[in-house]
Scaffold this active site. Sequence first.
Site, PDB file in Angstrom:
ATOM      1  N   GLY A  50      -8.592   9.207  13.563  1.00 44.41           N
ATOM      2  CA  GLY A  50      -7.586   8.866  12.561  1.00 44.41           C
ATOM      3  C   GLY A  50      -7.655  10.005  11.351  1.00 44.41           C
ATOM      4  N   GLY A  58      -4.799  10.632   8.632  1.00 47.06           N
ATOM      5  CA  GLY A  58      -4.422   9.354   7.894  1.00 47.06           C
ATOM      6  C   GLY A  58      -4.838   9.832   6.316  1.00 47.06           C
ATOM      7  N   GLN A  59      -4.380   8.549   5.832  1.00 40.39           N
ATOM      8  CA  GLN A  59      -4.589   8.692   4.270  1.00 40.39           C
ATOM      9  C   GLN A  59      -6.196   8.752   3.825  1.00 40.39           C
ATOM     10  OE1 GLN A  59      -3.691   4.875   2.166  1.00 40.39           O
ATOM     11  NE2 GLN A  59      -3.827   6.035   0.060  1.00 40.39           N
ATOM     12  N   ASP A  63      -7.206  13.072  15.895  1.00 37.33           N
ATOM     13  CA  ASP A  63      -6.245  12.028  15.419  1.00 37.33           C
ATOM     14  C   ASP A  63      -5.158  11.995  16.554  1.00 37.33           C
ATOM     15  OD1 ASP A  63      -4.831  10.904  12.573  1.00 37.33           O
ATOM     16  OD2 ASP A  63      -3.728  11.096  14.037  1.00 37.33           O
ATOM     17  N   ILE A  64      -4.318  11.024  16.789  1.00 36.77           N
ATOM     18  CA  ILE A  64      -3.033  11.116  17.949  1.00 36.77           C
ATOM     19  C   ILE A  64      -2.384  12.082  17.733  1.00 36.77           C
ATOM     20  CG2 ILE A  64      -1.913   9.640  16.380  1.00 36.77           C
ATOM     21  CD1 ILE A  64      -2.174   8.852  20.340  1.00 36.77           C
ATOM     22  N   ARG A  65      -2.122  12.826  16.413  1.00 36.75           N
ATOM     23  CA  ARG A  65      -1.207  14.076  16.199  1.00 36.75           C
ATOM     24  C   ARG A  65      -1.823  14.992  15.567  1.00 36.75           C
ATOM     25  NH1 ARG A  65       0.316   9.907  12.913  1.00 36.75           N
ATOM     26  NH2 ARG A  65       1.466   8.853  14.643  1.00 36.75           N
ATOM     27  N   TYR A  86      -2.114  -7.237  11.335  1.00 39.34           N
ATOM     28  CA  TYR A  86      -3.247  -6.300  10.778  1.00 39.34           C
ATOM     29  C   TYR A  86      -4.468  -7.065  10.231  1.00 39.34           C
ATOM     30  CZ  TYR A  86      -5.065  -2.662   7.474  1.00 39.34           C
ATOM     31  OH  TYR A  86      -6.035  -1.928   6.852  1.00 39.34           O
ATOM     32  N   LYS A 129      -8.225  -7.019  11.772  1.00 40.59           N
ATOM     33  CA  LYS A 129      -9.524  -6.489  11.061  1.00 40.59           C
ATOM     34  C   LYS A 129     -10.631  -7.696  10.851  1.00 40.59           C
ATOM     35  CE  LYS A 129      -8.133  -2.529   9.428  1.00 40.59           C
ATOM     36  NZ  LYS A 129      -8.836  -1.225  10.417  1.00 40.59           N
TER      37      LYS A 129
HETATM   38  C1  VAH Z   1      -2.226  -1.774   3.734  1.00 36.82           C
HETATM   39  N1  VAH Z   1      -3.263  -0.002   2.604  1.00 36.82           N
HETATM   40  O1  VAH Z   1      -1.270  -2.019   2.769  1.00 36.82           O
HETATM   41  C2  VAH Z   1      -3.524  -0.857   3.573  1.00 36.82           C
HETATM   42  C3  VAH Z   1      -4.492  -1.942   3.103  1.00 36.82           C
HETATM   43  C4  VAH Z   1      -4.882  -3.732   1.243  1.00 36.82           C
HETATM   44  C5  VAH Z   1      -3.994  -3.163   2.556  1.00 36.82           C
HETATM   45  O2  VAH Z   1      -5.204  -2.493   4.165  1.00 36.82           O
HETATM   46  O3  VAH Z   1      -1.723  -2.335   4.898  1.00 36.82           O
END
Ligand code: VAH
Length: 311
Positions: free
Chosen positions: A6, A9-10, A32-34, A134, A138
């Site tokens: 990644g 990414g950011q 990364d994937i791209r 998500y 995590k």
């Molecule tokens: C999101 N920036 O917004 C991420 C973060 C705190 C959230 O993991 O999904």
Amino acid sequence: NVLITGAGGQIGTELRLMLCETYGNDHVIASDIRKSDTVDTLLDVTNARDIEHMIKENNINTIFHMAAVLSATGEKQPELAWQVNMNGLWNVLESARKCGVKKVFFPSSIAVFGPDVPRKNCPQNVSLHPTTLYGINKVSGELLSQYYYEKYGLDVRSIRYPGLISYKAMPGGGTTDYAVEIFYEAIKSQHYTCFVRKDTRLPMMYMSDAIRATIDIMNAERKNLTVQGAYNIAAMHFSAEELVSEIQKHIPQFTCEYSPDERQAYADSWPDSVEDSHARKDWSWQPEYDLAAMVSDMITQISHKMKTPAT
Ligand code: VAH
């Protein structure tokens, strides 16, 4: 050598810059994937064979596993989120174990918290009942990482990132992305339509602090790391309207209207602020940027970026 997944990414973009500075370009594999101008190697973390091959071919001893599908995208594409966030982590941990990788960094998030935790100063050890896929990914990632450490001795380390604000790479698919988009609109059009309510308060951090925390926890003595799972870290928390007021100190004519969308519910499920005493004690965590310093630097850096179009 160091592998970043990644890397486009950011977080990955800035982590790569810092790791290249520290170890030298030849010792950092940014995948990364791209492809992009900051990614030199294609790697799909859902492909276990490719990861194992990448580790062996490049003599990798440290992995920063930054590839993820964030909260908002995860709700729109749950299957993709599961594949990337869960199978991707499984593949990285399994390959790292088999190939004798020394250390793995796993990025967790304040998204692990659910509506049942204290809104203010959410402690390190609380029940984790996230309401986004998500967040579930995590929490599972924190538990799986701890399992690999206990069962196989794989040294996995992890941080619960707040919302991250940066100017070098755009975030993608997050709920906290409003706090980045707002700067570009303030400078470009002096107006922004914010997708969360003005009183929405979230834990936030400037990217340079987050990158330093990532490097510091990876360099800490393992025996000092007393937290099972991922460390809370904190720098600032603000409401959307407080961010607007701070921007208006630099751009007085800036206006913001609020039009909450589906991301409001994700933001509402997370605490307003977290406490990070364990990180401060175990590996001397200390933020450098507060709201005023972050806003000032973001406006300076983005204004400069806009004047010098990308070459
Ligand atoms: C999101 N920036 O917004 C991420 C973060 C705190 C959230 O993991 O999904």
